[in-house]
Design a protein around this motif. Structure first.
Motif, PDB file in Angstrom:
ATOM      1  N   VAL A 119       0.864  -1.195   0.000  1.00 14.00           N
ATOM      2  CA  VAL A 119       0.000   0.000   0.000  1.00 14.00           C
ATOM      3  C   VAL A 119       0.897   1.241   0.000  1.00 14.00           C
ATOM      4  N   PHE A 120       0.537   2.204  -0.833  1.00 18.52           N
ATOM      5  CA  PHE A 120       1.356   3.425  -0.927  1.00 18.52           C
ATOM      6  C   PHE A 120       0.455   4.662  -1.029  1.00 18.52           C
ATOM      7  N   LEU A 121       1.061   5.806  -0.799  1.00 14.77           N
ATOM      8  CA  LEU A 121       0.389   7.112  -0.933  1.00 14.77           C
ATOM      9  C   LEU A 121       1.261   7.974  -1.826  1.00 14.77           C
ATOM     10  N   MET A 122       0.653   8.632  -2.809  1.00 15.51           N
ATOM     11  CA  MET A 122       1.433   9.449  -3.737  1.00 15.51           C
ATOM     12  C   MET A 122       0.624  10.664  -4.195  1.00 15.51           C
ATOM     13  N   SER A 172       5.037  11.729  -7.417  1.00 17.91           N
ATOM     14  CA  SER A 172       5.914  10.747  -6.773  1.00 17.91           C
ATOM     15  C   SER A 172       5.255  10.131  -5.550  1.00 17.91           C
ATOM     16  N   PHE A 173       5.913   9.083  -5.015  1.00 11.73           N
ATOM     17  CA  PHE A 173       5.425   8.418  -3.813  1.00 11.73           C
ATOM     18  C   PHE A 173       5.729   9.270  -2.581  1.00 11.73           C
ATOM     19  N   LEU A 174       4.764   9.287  -1.645  1.00  8.76           N
ATOM     20  CA  LEU A 174       4.916  10.062  -0.413  1.00  8.76           C
ATOM     21  C   LEU A 174       5.069   9.162   0.809  1.00  8.76           C
ATOM     22  N   ASP A 175       4.473   7.969   0.748  1.00  4.42           N
ATOM     23  CA  ASP A 175       4.528   7.062   1.896  1.00  4.42           C
ATOM     24  C   ASP A 175       4.247   5.642   1.394  1.00  4.42           C
ATOM     25  N   GLU A 212      14.728   0.329   3.222  1.00  2.00           N
ATOM     26  CA  GLU A 212      14.398   1.612   3.841  1.00  2.00           C
ATOM     27  C   GLU A 212      13.344   2.349   3.010  1.00  2.00           C
ATOM     28  N   LYS A 213      12.467   3.090   3.721  1.00  5.90           N
ATOM     29  CA  LYS A 213      11.451   3.885   3.007  1.00  5.90           C
ATOM     30  C   LYS A 213      12.091   4.955   2.137  1.00  5.90           C
ATOM     31  N   LYS A 219      -5.887  18.662  -0.232  1.00  4.65           N
ATOM     32  CA  LYS A 219      -5.034  18.336  -1.372  1.00  4.65           C
ATOM     33  C   LYS A 219      -5.431  16.970  -1.915  1.00  4.65           C
ATOM     34  N   SER A 220      -5.488  16.849  -3.240  1.00  5.36           N
ATOM     35  CA  SER A 220      -5.855  15.575  -3.873  1.00  5.36           C
ATOM     36  C   SER A 220      -4.633  14.658  -3.926  1.00  5.36           C
ATOM     37  N   LEU A 221      -4.767  13.474  -3.308  1.00  2.53           N
ATOM     38  CA  LEU A 221      -3.696  12.478  -3.306  1.00  2.53           C
ATOM     39  C   LEU A 221      -4.246  11.150  -3.828  1.00  2.53           C
ATOM     40  N   ILE A 222      -3.338  10.215  -4.082  1.00  2.00           N
ATOM     41  CA  ILE A 222      -3.742   8.883  -4.559  1.00  2.00           C
ATOM     42  C   ILE A 222      -3.236   7.822  -3.586  1.00  2.00           C
TER      43      ILE A 222
END
Length: 498
Positions: free
Chosen positions: A394-397, A401-404, A417-418, A485-488
């Motif tokens: 699972v990711f957040l972007m 780019s990827f944020l988490d 590592e993250k 803010k719109s994130l994915i």
């Protein structure tokens, strides 16, 4: 009351003594009569009598007329005594401004009546002169314009202050008409008030004049009629320049209108209270954030609306110490007892006229903001728990780019590592070309754009691990709002062909 002193200047001793006895019997103070002009001048300088009975034809080198000319500036009333009625002598005597003539021989009653009339006239002239001097001083020193017009509104007099208001020299007003300074509209105003003047009515009015350089000034005028022998002869006017005052009034009116618009439409709640908390003013915006109306709150104590006494005391202590407080968080009680979380700004103001202390400031209702923040924190807490415990990657972007990501993501791509994963673009963990022979970067950018627009999508994707090994996976993308803010948020599940 001091006796009036009358000096008798008469060269006929019998006549002089007879006059003296009559005057003494009427209570006047009368020194010894003087027979010559030179002695008369000496006595006048010494005694300063209140009135002089003066023989025109003294048997001396100085006549009565000579004596009168000598003392003309001493302002002592003179009554001539004469046995002559010669026109030339009388005309010459007139030049000295006598207060009367007595033709010898005269009767006692005639003498006393002439003296009384002379004293009365002299008193009136002194009062008139004093009045004229006061008027002249007033006219010359006042800041107000003073002028007189004839019946056709031609200037007959204007003082220095008036000429200054018209921005002209006094001499230039000779034969000048007031209409020279007026446009058509103000000429009609002048005509209207001039008509009132002819009806013997005074009036106050405002009128605009145009100066010779084209500048306009607004005058406040008090006009009074002038009549002579029952005929209207013109206007007496007192005026001052109120242009700056009118401009200031207009500016104040505009400012007040702007203030009213701001006051009525301000989003925050403006308030004004006495130091004891009594509400003096409250902006209408209170009705958007509270079930109270503005009128219901005026007169109440703002302090009584505080939920927490400790908060209130801390606020007052800080305000008293510093003179102002900014962004202090306080909880108020709404009309239905619902708590309202607010930030409060306050400043102590001292009224210079009354020395009363007031507090002015603003309140901002942040209840929804606080509730939203609390809900977000709770959501993040729950989401983080699910996020970390998921067996899927699972990711957040954002769109770039990827944020988490969770630990399952790192394991799937062979990372430890993250920091090795964050800030990468999805194309960076994909082969250059997908199974359909299309560019990975162009295709994934299109998927990101579509997700942000439509909210979600699902597709199959070829990824690349850190070792370079590729693998197919199912991908779910969902658009979500976080801090406006719109994130994915995405999920990757590897397709196991076994």
């Amino acid at each position: 009351m001091c006796k009036k002193q009358i000096l008798v200047v008469e060269d006929q001793a019998v006549v002089a003594e007879n006059i003296r006895k009559i005057l003494l019997s009427y209570g006047y103070e009368v020194p010894e009569p003087i027979p010559t002009g030179e002695e008369a001048i000496e006595a006048i300088n010494k005694k300063h009598p209140d009135l002089i009975l003066l023989d025109i034809m003294l048997k001396d080198k100085l006549s009565g007329i000579d004596v009168a000319n000598y003392i003309i500036d001493m302002n002592i009333p003179i009554i001539y005594l004469t046995a002559y009625s010669d026109k030339n002598i009388i005309e010459e005597a007139k030049e000295t401004g006598p207060f009367g003539y007595l033709i010898k021989p005269f009767r006692e009653r005639e003498l006393i009546a002439t003296i009384k009339m002379a004293f009365f006239r002299h008193k009136m002239e002194l009062e008139l002169k004093e009045s004229e001097e006061k008027f002249r001083t007033l006219v010359e020193t006042t800041d107000e314009g003073i002028c007189m017009f004839d019946k056709d509104e031609f200037f007959t007099f204007i003082n220095e202050a008036g000429a200054k208001i018209f921005d002209d020299e006094i001499s230039s007003f000779k034969e000048k008409n007031l209409s020279n300074y007026l446009n058509r509209y103000n000429s009609e105003i002048l005509h209207k008030h001039n008509k009132l003047r002819k009806e013997n009515k005074s009036s106050r009015y405002e009128m605009e004049i145009i100066l010779k350089d084209g500048r306009k000034r607004i005058l406040n005028i008090i006009g009074s009629p002038r009549f002579q022998d029952g005929n209207f002869i013109g206007t007496f006017a007192i005026f001052n320049d109120i242009t700056e005052k009118r401009m200031a009034d207009l500016k104040l009116k505009q400012t007040m209108a702007s203030y009213t618009r701001i006051f009525e439409n301000i989003q925050d709640i403006y308030y004004e209270i006495e130091f004891n908390g009594t509400i003096l003013e409250m902006s209408p915006s209170i009705e958007h954030d509270s079930s109270y109306t503005r009128n219901e709150l005026i007169g109440k104590s703002l302090y009584d609306l505080c939920y927490d006494e400790d908060q209130r005391e801390f606020f007052l202590t800080k305000l008293t110490k510093d003179g102002d407080v900014y962004d202090y968080e306080i909880v108020l009680r709404d009309k239905d007892k619902t708590p309202l979380i607010c930030t409060i700004n306050a400043k102590i103001i001292k009224d210079e006229d009354t020395d009363k202390i007031r507090i002015i400031g603003s309140l901002k209702n942040i209840t929804e903001q606080k509730e939203s923040e609390a809900a977000r924190q709770e959501y993040e807490k729950r989401y983080r728990k699910l996020f970390e415990s998921s067996i899927d990657a699972v990711f957040l972007m954002d769109e770039n780019s990827f944020l988490d990501c969770n630990n399952a993501t790192l394991k799937l791509f062979g990372l430890t590592e993250k920091t090795d994963f964050l800030h990468l673009h999805p194309a960076d963990i994909s082969p250059e070309i997908q199974a359909d022979k299309k560019s990975s970067r162009k295709t994934i950018d299109a998927h990101i754009y579509k997700t942000l627009k439509k909210g979600s999508m699902k597709f199959t994707w070829i990824y690349k691990k850190s070792t370079g090994e590729t693998f197919p996976a199912e991908v779910w993308l969902n658009c979500l709002k976080l801090d406006n803010k719109s994130l994915i948020q995405g999920t990757i599940r590897e397709i196991n062909n076994n």
